[in-house]
Design a protein around this motif. Structure first.
Motif, PDB file in Angstrom:
ATOM      1  N   PRO A 323       0.834  -1.209   0.000  1.00  0.00           N
ATOM      2  CA  PRO A 323       0.000   0.000   0.000  1.00  0.00           C
ATOM      3  C   PRO A 323       0.861   1.249   0.000  1.00  0.00           C
ATOM      4  O   PRO A 323       1.957   1.278   0.560  1.00  0.00           O
ATOM      5  N   SER A 324       0.383   2.269  -0.668  1.00  0.00           N
ATOM      6  CA  SER A 324       1.132   3.538  -0.687  1.00  0.00           C
ATOM      7  C   SER A 324       0.927   4.311   0.603  1.00  0.00           C
ATOM      8  O   SER A 324       1.780   5.109   1.006  1.00  0.00           O
ATOM      9  N   GLU A 325      -0.211   4.073   1.273  1.00  0.00           N
ATOM     10  CA  GLU A 325      -0.486   4.730   2.549  1.00  0.00           C
ATOM     11  C   GLU A 325       0.201   3.971   3.683  1.00  0.00           C
ATOM     12  O   GLU A 325       0.050   2.757   3.809  1.00  0.00           O
ATOM     13  N   VAL A 326       0.962   4.687   4.472  1.00  0.00           N
ATOM     14  CA  VAL A 326       1.680   4.085   5.601  1.00  0.00           C
ATOM     15  C   VAL A 326       1.029   4.569   6.889  1.00  0.00           C
ATOM     16  O   VAL A 326       0.778   5.766   7.042  1.00  0.00           O
ATOM     17  N   PRO A 327       0.726   3.667   7.836  1.00  0.00           N
ATOM     18  CA  PRO A 327       0.114   4.122   9.094  1.00  0.00           C
ATOM     19  C   PRO A 327       1.032   5.075   9.839  1.00  0.00           C
ATOM     20  O   PRO A 327       2.254   4.927   9.819  1.00  0.00           O
ATOM     21  N   ARG A 328       0.438   6.048  10.484  1.00  0.00           N
ATOM     22  CA  ARG A 328       1.222   7.013  11.250  1.00  0.00           C
ATOM     23  C   ARG A 328       1.726   6.344  12.528  1.00  0.00           C
ATOM     24  O   ARG A 328       0.961   5.832  13.334  1.00  0.00           O
ATOM     25  N   VAL A 329       3.042   6.328  12.665  1.00  0.00           N
ATOM     26  CA  VAL A 329       3.657   5.752  13.860  1.00  0.00           C
ATOM     27  C   VAL A 329       4.632   6.764  14.435  1.00  0.00           C
ATOM     28  O   VAL A 329       5.148   7.632  13.730  1.00  0.00           O
ATOM     29  N   GLU A 330       4.866   6.639  15.721  1.00  0.00           N
ATOM     30  CA  GLU A 330       5.824   7.520  16.383  1.00  0.00           C
ATOM     31  C   GLU A 330       7.227   7.007  16.076  1.00  0.00           C
ATOM     32  O   GLU A 330       7.564   5.863  16.400  1.00  0.00           O
ATOM     33  N   PRO A 331       8.088   7.821  15.444  1.00  0.00           N
ATOM     34  CA  PRO A 331       9.460   7.366  15.175  1.00  0.00           C
ATOM     35  C   PRO A 331      10.160   7.007  16.478  1.00  0.00           C
ATOM     36  O   PRO A 331      10.160   7.783  17.429  1.00  0.00           O
ATOM     37  N   GLY A 332      10.737   5.832  16.528  1.00  0.00           N
ATOM     38  CA  GLY A 332      11.436   5.431  17.728  1.00  0.00           C
ATOM     39  C   GLY A 332      11.432   3.933  17.896  1.00  0.00           C
ATOM     40  O   GLY A 332      10.896   3.190  17.080  1.00  0.00           O
ATOM     41  N   GLY A 333      12.038   3.479  18.968  1.00  0.00           N
ATOM     42  CA  GLY A 333      12.186   2.051  19.169  1.00  0.00           C
ATOM     43  C   GLY A 333      13.400   1.555  18.412  1.00  0.00           C
ATOM     44  O   GLY A 333      14.239   2.323  17.930  1.00  0.00           O
ATOM     45  N   LEU A 334      13.520   0.279  18.271  1.00  0.00           N
ATOM     46  CA  LEU A 334      14.684  -0.281  17.591  1.00  0.00           C
ATOM     47  C   LEU A 334      14.657   0.000  16.095  1.00  0.00           C
ATOM     48  O   LEU A 334      15.690   0.148  15.451  1.00  0.00           O
ATOM     49  N   SER A 335      13.472   0.045  15.504  1.00  0.00           N
ATOM     50  CA  SER A 335      13.286   0.412  14.104  1.00  0.00           C
ATOM     51  C   SER A 335      11.834   0.848  13.960  1.00  0.00           C
ATOM     52  O   SER A 335      11.007   0.571  14.822  1.00  0.00           O
ATOM     53  N   PHE A 336      11.515   1.530  12.866  1.00  0.00           N
ATOM     54  CA  PHE A 336      10.142   2.038  12.725  1.00  0.00           C
ATOM     55  C   PHE A 336       9.810   2.286  11.260  1.00  0.00           C
ATOM     56  O   PHE A 336      10.689   2.541  10.432  1.00  0.00           O
ATOM     57  N   LEU A 337       8.518   2.187  10.941  1.00  0.00           N
ATOM     58  CA  LEU A 337       8.056   2.495   9.591  1.00  0.00           C
ATOM     59  C   LEU A 337       8.274   3.974   9.308  1.00  0.00           C
ATOM     60  O   LEU A 337       7.943   4.837  10.127  1.00  0.00           O
ATOM     61  N   TRP A 338       8.806   4.253   8.141  1.00  0.00           N
ATOM     62  CA  TRP A 338       9.074   5.636   7.766  1.00  0.00           C
ATOM     63  C   TRP A 338       7.769   6.334   7.368  1.00  0.00           C
ATOM     64  O   TRP A 338       6.981   5.788   6.602  1.00  0.00           O
ATOM     65  N   PRO A 339       7.522   7.520   7.883  1.00  0.00           N
ATOM     66  CA  PRO A 339       6.278   8.229   7.552  1.00  0.00           C
ATOM     67  C   PRO A 339       6.129   8.459   6.049  1.00  0.00           C
ATOM     68  O   PRO A 339       7.033   8.980   5.390  1.00  0.00           O
ATOM     69  N   GLY A 340       5.002   8.021   5.510  1.00  0.00           N
ATOM     70  CA  GLY A 340       4.683   8.293   4.116  1.00  0.00           C
ATOM     71  C   GLY A 340       5.335   7.394   3.094  1.00  0.00           C
ATOM     72  O   GLY A 340       5.189   7.612   1.888  1.00  0.00           O
ATOM     73  N   ARG A 341       6.044   6.344   3.556  1.00  0.00           N
ATOM     74  CA  ARG A 341       6.732   5.487   2.590  1.00  0.00           C
ATOM     75  C   ARG A 341       6.862   4.076   3.174  1.00  0.00           C
ATOM     76  O   ARG A 341       7.236   3.925   4.338  1.00  0.00           O
ATOM     77  N   PRO A 342       6.560   3.037   2.403  1.00  0.00           N
ATOM     78  CA  PRO A 342       6.623   1.679   2.936  1.00  0.00           C
ATOM     79  C   PRO A 342       8.062   1.167   3.027  1.00  0.00           C
ATOM     80  O   PRO A 342       8.528   0.383   2.194  1.00  0.00           O
ATOM     81  N   ILE A 343       8.757   1.600   4.038  1.00  0.00           N
ATOM     82  CA  ILE A 343      10.138   1.175   4.290  1.00  0.00           C
ATOM     83  C   ILE A 343      10.401   1.363   5.780  1.00  0.00           C
ATOM     84  O   ILE A 343       9.811   2.234   6.422  1.00  0.00           O
ATOM     85  N   VAL A 344      11.263   0.523   6.331  1.00  0.00           N
ATOM     86  CA  VAL A 344      11.603   0.606   7.757  1.00  0.00           C
ATOM     87  C   VAL A 344      12.904   1.378   7.917  1.00  0.00           C
ATOM     88  O   VAL A 344      13.855   1.207   7.139  1.00  0.00           O
ATOM     89  N   ALA A 345      12.929   2.254   8.905  1.00  0.00           N
ATOM     90  CA  ALA A 345      14.098   3.086   9.178  1.00  0.00           C
ATOM     91  C   ALA A 345      14.870   2.561  10.383  1.00  0.00           C
ATOM     92  O   ALA A 345      14.283   2.071  11.357  1.00  0.00           O
ATOM     93  N   TYR A 346      16.179   2.706  10.301  1.00  0.00           N
ATOM     94  CA  TYR A 346      17.090   2.354  11.391  1.00  0.00           C
ATOM     95  C   TYR A 346      17.802   3.630  11.789  1.00  0.00           C
ATOM     96  O   TYR A 346      18.510   4.234  10.977  1.00  0.00           O
ATOM     97  N   ARG A 347      17.593   4.074  13.035  1.00  0.00           N
ATOM     98  CA  ARG A 347      18.103   5.370  13.477  1.00  0.00           C
ATOM     99  C   ARG A 347      19.395   5.198  14.274  1.00  0.00           C
ATOM    100  O   ARG A 347      19.437   4.493  15.280  1.00  0.00           O
ATOM    101  N   LEU A 348      20.459   5.872  13.831  1.00  0.00           N
ATOM    102  CA  LEU A 348      21.757   5.752  14.490  1.00  0.00           C
ATOM    103  C   LEU A 348      21.775   6.419  15.856  1.00  0.00           C
ATOM    104  O   LEU A 348      22.475   5.964  16.767  1.00  0.00           O
ATOM    105  N   TYR A 349      21.002   7.497  16.012  1.00  0.00           N
ATOM    106  CA  TYR A 349      20.975   8.228  17.278  1.00  0.00           C
ATOM    107  C   TYR A 349      19.696   7.913  18.051  1.00  0.00           C
ATOM    108  O   TYR A 349      19.029   8.802  18.539  1.00  0.00           O
ATOM    109  N   GLU A 350      19.366   6.648  18.151  1.00  0.00           N
ATOM    110  CA  GLU A 350      18.158   6.266  18.867  1.00  0.00           C
ATOM    111  C   GLU A 350      18.294   6.642  20.342  1.00  0.00           C
ATOM    112  O   GLU A 350      19.256   6.252  20.999  1.00  0.00           O
ATOM    113  N   PRO A 351      17.364   7.428  20.891  1.00  0.00           N
ATOM    114  CA  PRO A 351      17.454   7.844  22.293  1.00  0.00           C
ATOM    115  C   PRO A 351      17.553   6.644  23.230  1.00  0.00           C
ATOM    116  O   PRO A 351      16.875   5.629  23.055  1.00  0.00           O
ATOM    117  N   GLY A 352      18.435   6.774  24.232  1.00  0.00           N
ATOM    118  CA  GLY A 352      18.607   5.715  25.216  1.00  0.00           C
ATOM    119  C   GLY A 352      19.501   4.590  24.758  1.00  0.00           C
ATOM    120  O   GLY A 352      19.733   3.629  25.505  1.00  0.00           O
TER     121      GLY A 352
END
Length: 561
Positions: A323-352
């Motif tokens: 689907p082109s529509e991606v559910p709105r999720v709060e960026p964070g955790g170990l990985s997360f769905l990228w807003p507006g695009r069907p792909i998972v993001a890995y954040r280098l500066y993940e808090p904590g």
């Protein structure tokens, strides 16, 4: 990592072995797990014996202390005992299983570098560390323990502290040296002051102890020693992974160009540092990695590969276009769905976390895979691929009505004193809706998570799924405010479903042993066992009505919800 055997998860990481919740009780260690420890030769027999005796003593004394002063002392419970193996370099003061683990060391159970009283006290310290997430708080809040110990018990503790090989052994040695005057302080449940001193008695930090003003100065010095030791332990650990001069890149940029993992690598402020749609643009990332140690860069590579592997498993199961529509999720955790695009993001500066400073700790990468699959599960659920089949809608409505009725009955049948004590909770719940419906909404708002879990269960390995479940079933008193008695009960009814997903032999024993659920609800008389079971069964039936559409997704094991 081996996925063989019922206890494989406990030995999945080379740096630690885990004595799981279900293997710990007032008797020590379950015999079937003891057999597995012996078979794998994880601990020498004398270390295993000391471990077993320390658990028994911890359990017994926890019961005694809780009876003496229930506001300060927790009753005994089991958490995942993560034992750092000799030679391993595991992040100090870390919880491998979030909010549900004790981190101790193999040397803590070696008679040559410990003692029975030292090992027993470490369980109290680890329990308070896990609860408060602060070294100083754990030290202070367990200090009254020493006013109830005999001279022989104290001497045995001091002997173990002198021989200890823990990274923070200096703090325990400082405590051992201070015990003669600490044991002369006052602790009202045991020894209340009967005399006056110049200036009066003062409270010593968060310890619950009382002393003179000169005692307060010595207390601050001891507290300062603990803080200094903890800071030094962490600093030395980080220094082990500090970048050295003249280092070369570990090849992460080249690896990204060649493999093209389907992962967004994100920096500060959600800045995209690498995008698989532009695989050759690695300069921003390589500039950042110039300050990262090679072993840490290799860990980052393994993390990104883990996210990609989980993603590819999901994509191979999909029978239609994403689907082109991606559910709105709060960026964070170990990985997360990228807003507006069907792909998972890995954040280098993940808090904590310390992804650019330290390699991934034990069980984190298994949890990263599970979290990634869970995020893709959210996408599948939002796309309508998971839910209640149309032919089961009437069953769904019936169970929803039953859940509301059971929630109302739980409150109605609770002792009047309990309802008075949590009047503010009940008032807030009924402000905008009926009580039963307001409590049932807790389950309904979590059902999206459950639908994501159905997808994840079908696509995760046993080790990944087990890591996910054990991280998600924890004591809710730690995360939900004290008056939320009935809200916690309904939330437990939902989280119990995680244990059913895993297929544990005795999920009720696991829940009660690790969270005090039985003490909080059954022993207290808040709710009967029979009504609890009806409530939990109703939530199970609601979850069982969820299914993955076979026309949208296909699982190799012919999975059916």
């Amino acid at each position: 990592m081996s996925a063989e055997g019922p206890w494989a998860w406990c030995f999945a990481e080379s740096e630690v072995c885990v004595v799981p919740v279900e293997a710990i009780s007032a008797e020590g260690i379950a015999e079937e797990f003891a057999i597995e420890l012996r078979r794998r030769a994880v601990l020498p027999e004398e270390s295993f014996d000391l471990l077993r005796r320390a658990i028994r003593l911890y359990w017994q004394r926890s019961e005694e202390l809780h009876a003496l002063d229930p506001r300060r002392w927790f009753p005994p419970r089991a958490q995942h005992l993560c034992i750092v193996r000799r030679g391993a370099c595991v992040r100090p003061y870390f919880q491998p299983i979030h909010n549900a683990s004790w981190l101790l060391y193999e040397a803590d159970f070696d008679p040559g570098s410990s003692s029975l009283e030292f090992a027993t006290y470490l369980f109290f310290h680890a329990e308070r560390m896990a609860w408060r997430r602060e070294v100083l708080a754990a030290f202070e809040e367990t200090s009254p323990y020493w006013l109830l110990r005999t001279e022989d018990e104290v001497a045995d503790f001091c002997s173990g502290a002198r021989r200890s090989a823990r990274p923070d052994r200096a703090a325990f040695r400082a405590l051992a040296s201070a015990l003669p005057w600490v044991r002369s302080l006052y602790y009202p449940p045991v020894r209340a002051p009967r005399i006056e001193v110049p200036g009066g008695f003062v409270s010593l930090g968060a310890s619950g102890l009382l002393g003179s003003r000169s005692d307060a100065l010595r207390w601050q010095q001891l507290r300062g020693q603990w803080q200094s030791v903890a800071e030094g332990v962490l600093a030395r650990h980080y220094q082990r992974f500090a970048v050295r001069r003249g280092r070369r890149h570990g090849g992460l940029g080249s690896w990204l160009r060649e493999r093209r993992p389907y992962v967004l690598v994100v920096g500060r402020g959600l800045e995209v540092l690498w995008d698989p749609d532009r695989p050759d643009d690695v300069r921003p990332l390589e500039q950042l990695l110039a300050r990262v140690a090679p072993v840490v860069e290799e860990s980052l590579k393994a993390d990104i590969a883990t996210v990609d592997d989980a993603t590819q498993r999901f994509l191979r199961s999909v029978r239609v276009s994403l689907p082109s529509e991606v559910p709105r999720v709060e960026p964070g955790g170990l990985s997360f769905l990228w807003p507006g695009r069907p792909i998972v993001a890995y954040r280098l500066y993940e808090p904590g976390m310390a992804r650019l400073g330290l390699p991934a700790p034990p069980y984190e990468r298994l949890m990263l895979a599970a979290r990634t699959m869970h995020e893709w599960g959210h996408l599948a659920s939002a796309a309508g691929w998971v839910g209640v089949p149309p032919e089961r809608r009437n069953d769904w409505e019936d169970r929803c009505a039953l859940l509301e009725g059971l929630c109302e009955q739980v409150v109605r049948d609770a002792p009047a004193g309990v309802r008075v004590a949590v009047a503010s909770e009940l008032e807030a719940l009924t402000r905008q809706d009926k009580l039963g419906r307001a409590l049932a909404r807790i389950v309904h708002t979590r059902m999206e998570d459950y639908r994501a879990n159905l997808v994840a269960r079908a696509l995760l390995s046993r080790l990944e799924l087990e890591t996910y479940v054990r991280n998600n079933v924890t004591c809710l008193q730690q995360s939900m405010r004290a008056p939320a008695v009935f809200q916690r009960l309904v939330r437990y009814a939902y989280e119990f479903q995680y244990l059913l997903l895993l297929g544990l032999d005795d999920p009720w024993a696991y829940l009660c042993r690790s969270t005090w659920f039985d003490r909080e609800y059954w022993t207290s008389g808040i709710v009967s066992r029979d009504l609890t079971k009806c409530l939990f069964d109703c939530v199970s039936e609601l979850c069982a009505l969820q299914a993955v559409q076979s026309t949208k997704m296909h699982f190799a094991d012919d999975y059916r919800a």
